[in-house]
Design a protein around this motif. Sequence first.
Motif, PDB file in Angstrom:
ATOM      1  N   SER A   1       0.642   7.684   7.246  1.00 35.19           N
ATOM      2  CA  SER A   1      -0.732   7.270   6.955  1.00 35.19           C
ATOM      3  C   SER A   1      -1.476   6.708   8.156  1.00 35.19           C
ATOM      4  O   SER A   1      -2.599   6.255   8.027  1.00 35.19           O
ATOM      5  CB  SER A   1      -0.737   6.223   5.835  1.00 35.19           C
ATOM      6  N   GLU A   2      -0.846   6.726   9.347  1.00 34.87           N
ATOM      7  CA  GLU A   2      -1.523   6.205  10.530  1.00 34.87           C
ATOM      8  C   GLU A   2      -2.812   6.956  10.818  1.00 34.87           C
ATOM      9  O   GLU A   2      -3.756   6.399  11.373  1.00 34.87           O
ATOM     10  CB  GLU A   2      -0.592   6.270  11.739  1.00 34.87           C
ATOM     11  N   ASN A   3      -2.852   8.231  10.434  1.00 34.49           N
ATOM     12  CA  ASN A   3      -4.052   9.029  10.657  1.00 34.49           C
ATOM     13  C   ASN A   3      -4.943   9.077   9.421  1.00 34.49           C
ATOM     14  O   ASN A   3      -5.902   9.837   9.376  1.00 34.49           O
ATOM     15  CB  ASN A   3      -3.660  10.454  11.075  1.00 34.49           C
ATOM     16  N   ASP A   4      -4.603   8.301   8.429  1.00 34.19           N
ATOM     17  CA  ASP A   4      -5.395   8.273   7.194  1.00 34.19           C
ATOM     18  C   ASP A   4      -5.711   6.829   6.839  1.00 34.19           C
ATOM     19  O   ASP A   4      -5.235   6.298   5.838  1.00 34.19           O
ATOM     20  CB  ASP A   4      -4.638   8.960   6.065  1.00 34.19           C
ATOM     21  N   ILE A   5      -6.497   6.188   7.683  1.00 35.90           N
ATOM     22  CA  ILE A   5      -6.865   4.796   7.453  1.00 35.90           C
ATOM     23  C   ILE A   5      -7.654   4.671   6.157  1.00 35.90           C
ATOM     24  O   ILE A   5      -7.477   3.724   5.382  1.00 35.90           O
ATOM     25  CB  ILE A   5      -7.697   4.248   8.634  1.00 35.90           C
ATOM     26  N   THR A   6      -8.516   5.643   5.900  1.00 32.20           N
ATOM     27  CA  THR A   6      -9.308   5.610   4.671  1.00 32.20           C
ATOM     28  C   THR A   6      -8.413   5.575   3.446  1.00 32.20           C
ATOM     29  O   THR A   6      -8.647   4.806   2.504  1.00 32.20           O
ATOM     30  CB  THR A   6     -10.247   6.823   4.601  1.00 32.20           C
ATOM     31  N   GLY A   7      -7.371   6.413   3.438  1.00 30.16           N
ATOM     32  CA  GLY A   7      -6.447   6.433   2.320  1.00 30.16           C
ATOM     33  C   GLY A   7      -5.717   5.121   2.148  1.00 30.16           C
ATOM     34  O   GLY A   7      -5.505   4.643   1.021  1.00 30.16           O
ATOM     35  N   ALA A   8      -5.322   4.513   3.265  1.00 34.83           N
ATOM     36  CA  ALA A   8      -4.624   3.234   3.204  1.00 34.83           C
ATOM     37  C   ALA A   8      -5.525   2.146   2.646  1.00 34.83           C
ATOM     38  O   ALA A   8      -5.104   1.321   1.826  1.00 34.83           O
ATOM     39  CB  ALA A   8      -4.131   2.846   4.602  1.00 34.83           C
ATOM     40  N   VAL A   9      -6.783   2.129   3.088  1.00 34.27           N
ATOM     41  CA  VAL A   9      -7.734   1.132   2.586  1.00 34.27           C
ATOM     42  C   VAL A   9      -7.985   1.350   1.094  1.00 34.27           C
ATOM     43  O   VAL A   9      -8.118   0.396   0.326  1.00 34.27           O
ATOM     44  CB  VAL A   9      -9.060   1.194   3.372  1.00 34.27           C
ATOM     45  N   SER A  10      -8.039   2.606   0.678  1.00 32.66           N
ATOM     46  CA  SER A  10      -8.247   2.904  -0.732  1.00 32.66           C
ATOM     47  C   SER A  10      -7.123   2.337  -1.596  1.00 32.66           C
ATOM     48  O   SER A  10      -7.364   1.764  -2.664  1.00 32.66           O
ATOM     49  CB  SER A  10      -8.354   4.420  -0.952  1.00 32.66           C
ATOM     50  N   ILE A  11      -5.883   2.496  -1.136  1.00 31.90           N
ATOM     51  CA  ILE A  11      -4.747   1.947  -1.878  1.00 31.90           C
ATOM     52  C   ILE A  11      -4.827   0.421  -1.905  1.00 31.90           C
ATOM     53  O   ILE A  11      -4.556  -0.216  -2.933  1.00 31.90           O
ATOM     54  CB  ILE A  11      -3.422   2.406  -1.245  1.00 31.90           C
ATOM     55  N   TYR A  12      -5.220  -0.158  -0.789  1.00 34.79           N
ATOM     56  CA  TYR A  12      -5.396  -1.608  -0.732  1.00 34.79           C
ATOM     57  C   TYR A  12      -6.444  -2.070  -1.748  1.00 34.79           C
ATOM     58  O   TYR A  12      -6.268  -3.080  -2.444  1.00 34.79           O
ATOM     59  CB  TYR A  12      -5.822  -2.026   0.681  1.00 34.79           C
ATOM     60  N   ILE A  13      -7.540  -1.318  -1.865  1.00 36.26           N
ATOM     61  CA  ILE A  13      -8.584  -1.663  -2.837  1.00 36.26           C
ATOM     62  C   ILE A  13      -8.033  -1.591  -4.257  1.00 36.26           C
ATOM     63  O   ILE A  13      -8.294  -2.476  -5.084  1.00 36.26           O
ATOM     64  CB  ILE A  13      -9.795  -0.721  -2.673  1.00 36.26           C
ATOM     65  N   THR A  14      -7.272  -0.536  -4.558  1.00 40.33           N
ATOM     66  CA  THR A  14      -6.668  -0.424  -5.887  1.00 40.33           C
ATOM     67  C   THR A  14      -5.809  -1.643  -6.193  1.00 40.33           C
ATOM     68  O   THR A  14      -5.889  -2.214  -7.283  1.00 40.33           O
ATOM     69  CB  THR A  14      -5.801   0.849  -5.976  1.00 40.33           C
ATOM     70  N   ASP A  15      -5.016  -2.055  -5.225  1.00 42.65           N
ATOM     71  CA  ASP A  15      -4.127  -3.199  -5.429  1.00 42.65           C
ATOM     72  C   ASP A  15      -4.889  -4.517  -5.572  1.00 42.65           C
ATOM     73  O   ASP A  15      -4.667  -5.274  -6.519  1.00 42.65           O
ATOM     74  CB  ASP A  15      -3.159  -3.325  -4.256  1.00 42.65           C
ATOM     75  N   SER A  16      -5.773  -4.790  -4.607  1.00 38.96           N
ATOM     76  CA  SER A  16      -6.374  -6.121  -4.533  1.00 38.96           C
ATOM     77  C   SER A  16      -7.581  -6.314  -5.443  1.00 38.96           C
ATOM     78  O   SER A  16      -7.813  -7.416  -5.930  1.00 38.96           O
ATOM     79  CB  SER A  16      -6.780  -6.423  -3.084  1.00 38.96           C
ATOM     80  N   TRP A  17      -8.341  -5.252  -5.678  1.00 40.62           N
ATOM     81  CA  TRP A  17      -9.526  -5.385  -6.537  1.00 40.62           C
ATOM     82  C   TRP A  17      -9.212  -5.193  -8.011  1.00 40.62           C
ATOM     83  O   TRP A  17      -9.931  -5.695  -8.871  1.00 40.62           O
ATOM     84  CB  TRP A  17     -10.586  -4.359  -6.139  1.00 40.62           C
ATOM     85  N   PHE A  18      -8.151  -4.436  -8.312  1.00 39.94           N
ATOM     86  CA  PHE A  18      -7.908  -4.055  -9.707  1.00 39.94           C
ATOM     87  C   PHE A  18      -6.557  -4.518 -10.247  1.00 39.94           C
ATOM     88  O   PHE A  18      -6.493  -5.176 -11.282  1.00 39.94           O
ATOM     89  CB  PHE A  18      -8.053  -2.538  -9.863  1.00 39.94           C
ATOM     90  N   LEU A  19      -5.467  -4.169  -9.589  1.00 41.53           N
ATOM     91  CA  LEU A  19      -4.156  -4.536 -10.114  1.00 41.53           C
ATOM     92  C   LEU A  19      -3.936  -6.047 -10.126  1.00 41.53           C
ATOM     93  O   LEU A  19      -3.447  -6.602 -11.110  1.00 41.53           O
ATOM     94  CB  LEU A  19      -3.059  -3.852  -9.296  1.00 41.53           C
ATOM     95  N   GLU A  20      -4.275  -6.702  -9.027  1.00 46.82           N
ATOM     96  CA  GLU A  20      -4.063  -8.158  -8.988  1.00 46.82           C
ATOM     97  C   GLU A  20      -4.854  -8.876 -10.068  1.00 46.82           C
ATOM     98  O   GLU A  20      -4.289  -9.678 -10.823  1.00 46.82           O
ATOM     99  CB  GLU A  20      -4.390  -8.718  -7.601  1.00 46.82           C
ATOM    100  N   PRO A  21      -6.171  -8.631 -10.198  1.00 46.10           N
ATOM    101  CA  PRO A  21      -6.919  -9.324 -11.257  1.00 46.10           C
ATOM    102  C   PRO A  21      -6.391  -9.004 -12.655  1.00 46.10           C
ATOM    103  O   PRO A  21      -6.308  -9.893 -13.514  1.00 46.10           O
ATOM    104  CB  PRO A  21      -8.356  -8.806 -11.080  1.00 46.10           C
ATOM    105  N   THR A  22      -6.021  -7.744 -12.893  1.00 47.16           N
ATOM    106  CA  THR A  22      -5.493  -7.364 -14.203  1.00 47.16           C
ATOM    107  C   THR A  22      -4.219  -8.128 -14.522  1.00 47.16           C
ATOM    108  O   THR A  22      -4.064  -8.697 -15.615  1.00 47.16           O
ATOM    109  CB  THR A  22      -5.211  -5.854 -14.249  1.00 47.16           C
ATOM    110  N   ASN A  23      -3.311  -8.171 -13.582  1.00 47.78           N
ATOM    111  CA  ASN A  23      -2.052  -8.861 -13.818  1.00 47.78           C
ATOM    112  C   ASN A  23      -2.238 -10.368 -13.912  1.00 47.78           C
ATOM    113  O   ASN A  23      -1.494 -11.058 -14.613  1.00 47.78           O
ATOM    114  CB  ASN A  23      -1.062  -8.508 -12.714  1.00 47.78           C
TER     115      ASN A  23
END
Length: 266
Positions: free
Chosen positions: A102-124
């Motif tokens: 994923s070193e060449n896919d920063i956008t993808g990495a940030v997207s996964i981070y958004i899924t985790d921090s904006w959605f999964l964490e608040p839900t849990n």
Amino acid sequence: ENRVTTVTSQGQLDAKLITRDEPYYETRTTIDGWLLNDYVEFVFTSGNQHNILMIIGTNSQEGNFYLNYIKEKSIEDFTESISNFYGDDAKDIVNLYINNSSENDITGAVSIYITDSWFLEPTNHLLKGMESLNSSVYQYQFSIPNKKYPNLGAIHADEIKYVFNNLEGEISENDKLIEKKMMSYWIQFAKSGNPNGKGLKRWRMYSSKKHNYLDFNILSNSSRRIKRRLPMVIVRILLVLYMRITVHRLTPSNKLTSFMLKTSLA
């Protein structure tokens, strides 16, 4: 400088001032002592929320909904964008999302981070907070790829069309089946407080001991226990943040948590 500098005599802010030159209006929580007496995470941590039944869940690729807003182009950009929140831990957090593939896919990495921090964490966080009350809570995950852009996966808000019988265009038999079942679950829940009904797979209540959830996916609807739904990267993030926790320490029941907000743990 804050663009909004005045309040009218009626106590209302000029919406044009709030959103002027803003490509994406960043909402903020207002603690007004009337609707909200405290931040939501503190309300749920202390068990002061309303004792009501709840269905709550997330989509498997929530972050891909925001791809057009992700501006980070390098690891350095990614680190800087979260440094105000994580401080010295920002680099360690970014490294957990960046690997050889994923070193060449920063956008993808940030997207996964958004899924985790904006959605999964608040839900849990909400799920955990409801355990101090006696109302039943049901968790779901929606995993059906977006109809128009299937390569994006199940992005933010994709499940809404299924719940409200609002699918458009060519609809597969699997989509029709899942739409029917999702509507049935939600109708049963609205009628009785229990989403289960005749002809439906059993949806078990959530508990921190069993982590039951219902996965709406492209193949079937099945109820199963979450053993470790999140990748090991999340567990490593918890270890990074563990050293910063002063009062509320992590326990084995926090296995699902992707990020424990430092503001809610300090």
